[in-house]
Write an enzyme that holds these catalytic residues in place. Structure first.
Site, short mmCIF file in Angstrom:
data_model
loop_
_atom_site.label_atom_id
_atom_site.label_comp_id
_atom_site.label_asym_id
_atom_site.label_seq_id
_atom_site.Cartn_x
_atom_site.Cartn_y
_atom_site.Cartn_z
N LYS A 13 0.83 -1.21 0.00
CA LYS A 13 0.00 0.00 0.00
C LYS A 13 0.87 1.27 0.00
O LYS A 13 0.63 2.19 -0.77
CB LYS A 13 -0.92 0.03 1.25
CG LYS A 13 -1.83 -1.17 1.38
CD LYS A 13 -2.80 -1.00 2.55
CE LYS A 13 -2.11 -1.00 3.90
NZ LYS A 13 -1.57 -2.31 4.33
N ARG A 88 -9.65 0.70 8.43
CA ARG A 88 -9.17 -0.63 8.78
C ARG A 88 -10.23 -1.42 9.52
O ARG A 88 -10.02 -2.59 9.83
CB ARG A 88 -7.97 -0.47 9.70
CG ARG A 88 -6.66 -0.97 9.15
CD ARG A 88 -5.62 -0.69 10.22
NE ARG A 88 -4.36 -1.32 10.00
CZ ARG A 88 -3.35 -0.79 9.32
NH1 ARG A 88 -3.47 0.37 8.74
NH2 ARG A 88 -2.22 -1.43 9.24
N ARG A 127 11.87 -5.51 5.18
CA ARG A 127 11.61 -4.09 4.91
C ARG A 127 12.55 -3.20 5.73
O ARG A 127 12.80 -3.45 6.91
CB ARG A 127 10.15 -3.77 5.27
CG ARG A 127 9.86 -2.27 5.26
CD ARG A 127 8.42 -1.97 5.09
NE ARG A 127 7.61 -2.30 6.24
CZ ARG A 127 6.28 -2.21 6.26
NH1 ARG A 127 5.64 -1.82 5.17
NH2 ARG A 127 5.61 -2.53 7.33
N ARG A 160 11.31 -1.26 11.20
CA ARG A 160 10.19 -0.87 12.05
C ARG A 160 10.03 -1.83 13.23
O ARG A 160 10.23 -3.03 13.08
CB ARG A 160 8.89 -0.85 11.23
CG ARG A 160 8.61 0.51 10.61
CD ARG A 160 7.48 0.48 9.64
NE ARG A 160 6.29 -0.20 10.12
CZ ARG A 160 5.15 -0.29 9.43
NH1 ARG A 160 5.07 0.27 8.24
NH2 ARG A 160 4.11 -0.92 9.91
N ARG A 171 -0.39 -8.99 13.28
CA ARG A 171 -0.96 -8.01 12.35
C ARG A 171 -1.79 -8.72 11.28
O ARG A 171 -2.84 -8.22 10.86
CB ARG A 171 0.14 -7.18 11.70
CG ARG A 171 0.65 -6.08 12.63
CD ARG A 171 2.05 -5.65 12.28
NE ARG A 171 2.18 -4.97 11.02
CZ ARG A 171 3.33 -4.88 10.35
NH1 ARG A 171 4.42 -5.45 10.80
NH2 ARG A 171 3.37 -4.22 9.21
P1 ADP Z 1 0.93 -2.07 7.86
O1 ADP Z 1 -0.17 -1.85 6.89
O2 ADP Z 1 2.20 -2.50 7.23
O3 ADP Z 1 0.55 -2.96 9.02
P2 ADP Z 1 0.73 0.72 8.88
O4 ADP Z 1 1.89 1.63 8.83
O5 ADP Z 1 -0.44 1.01 8.03
O6 ADP Z 1 1.35 -0.71 8.56
O7 ADP Z 1 0.22 0.58 10.40
C1 ADP Z 1 1.08 0.30 11.47
C2 ADP Z 1 0.28 0.21 12.78
O8 ADP Z 1 -0.34 1.48 13.06
C3 ADP Z 1 -0.87 -0.78 12.78
O9 ADP Z 1 -0.46 -2.10 13.09
C4 ADP Z 1 -1.78 -0.19 13.87
O10 ADP Z 1 -1.31 -0.46 15.17
C5 ADP Z 1 -1.63 1.31 13.63
N1 ADP Z 1 -2.65 1.84 12.66
C6 ADP Z 1 -2.39 2.38 11.45
N2 ADP Z 1 -3.54 2.72 10.83
C7 ADP Z 1 -4.54 2.39 11.67
C8 ADP Z 1 -5.96 2.48 11.61
N3 ADP Z 1 -6.58 2.98 10.52
N4 ADP Z 1 -6.68 2.02 12.67
C9 ADP Z 1 -6.08 1.51 13.76
N5 ADP Z 1 -4.75 1.39 13.89
C10 ADP Z 1 -3.98 1.82 12.86
#
Ligand code: ADP
Ligand code: ZN
Length: 218
Positions: A13, A88, A127, A160, A171
């Protein structure tokens, strides 16, 4: 054009939306990036989110919806925006509908990035991200020219905190339970298009442009 990019963690993404920022000239809104900045700056929100993110759990809908609302209201979103990592949950999707309606916007397209779980784990464990500009690299597929150094800005690359195997597994479970239902949700609204994401970024951008052309999205 207002777009949502869906897909499991590691589906690409961030990579696709970074490439599209340049193509489309519209901002990318990544709730993950926004949260990581709060953590880095040790804000009250960041202090709360840090532990939740390290576990691979979701930050509460209430907090995220507020963060998103304030961001989409900003002027640069008038020309369109791309959502990466939001919504999400179904609750977030419903809140997004309210926010866009209030602002007179609508979502034109939801892209679902489809990729095998095996490749996801391989991508996430390899990554590396730039501390300074957030640029994404990968040790096995798209490594930086100099090891540990960002090609774009010379910043330091790091792994990360949530890109370790135990958190990745969590996740993926959270994704299956809370986020996957959105695929059906947006399919029912006639907004969903799948995009194969197991190739490189150039192929993804090409496939994206084809979708936009075919669906005549402006
Ligand atoms: P990825 O898609 O690789 O898991 P992101 O950078 O989108 O990584 O998200 C990292 C973390 O940030 C998630 O595991 C969650 O804890 C938090 N997070 C990000 N976006 C949201 C969201 N829309 N709702 C709830 N938690 C979120
Ligand atoms: Zn950088």
């Amino acid at each position: 054009m207002n777009i949502i990019i869906l897909g499991a963690p590691g589906a690409g993404k961030g990579t696709l939306s970074d490439a599209l920022v340049k193509e489309l000239g519209i901002p990318k809104i990544s709730t993950g990036d926004m949260l990581r900045k709060e953590v880095k700056d040790c804000t009250p929100l960041g202090l709360k989110a840090k532990e939740i993110m390290a576990r691979g759990a979701l930050v509460s809908d209430q907090i995220i919806n507020e963060l998103l609302r304030n961001r989409v209201k900003q002027n640069d979103c008038k020309k369109g925006f791309m959502l990466d990592g939001f919504p999400r949950t179904i609750n977030q999707a419903e809140e997004l509908f309210k926010i866009t309606e209030e602002l007179g916007y609508k979502i034109d397209l939801v892209i679902d990035l489809v990729v095998s779980e095996e490749l996801i784990v391989k991508r996430l464990t390899n990554r590396r991200v730039c501390r300074k500009c957030g640029g994404n690299f990968n040790l096995f597929s798209s490594h930086s020219k100099k090891p540990g150094i960002c090609d774009f800005c010379g910043g330091e690359l790091y792994q990360r905190a949530d890109d370790n195997e135990a958190t990745i597994r969590n996740r993926l479970q959270v994704y299956a339970k809370d986020t996957q239902p959105l695929i059906n949700y947006y399919a029912k609204k006639g907004l969903l298009t799948e995009l194969a994401a197991d190739n490189g970024v150039l192929e993804m951008v090409k496939a994206f442009k084809k979708i936009v052309m075919e669906q005549k999205i402006k």
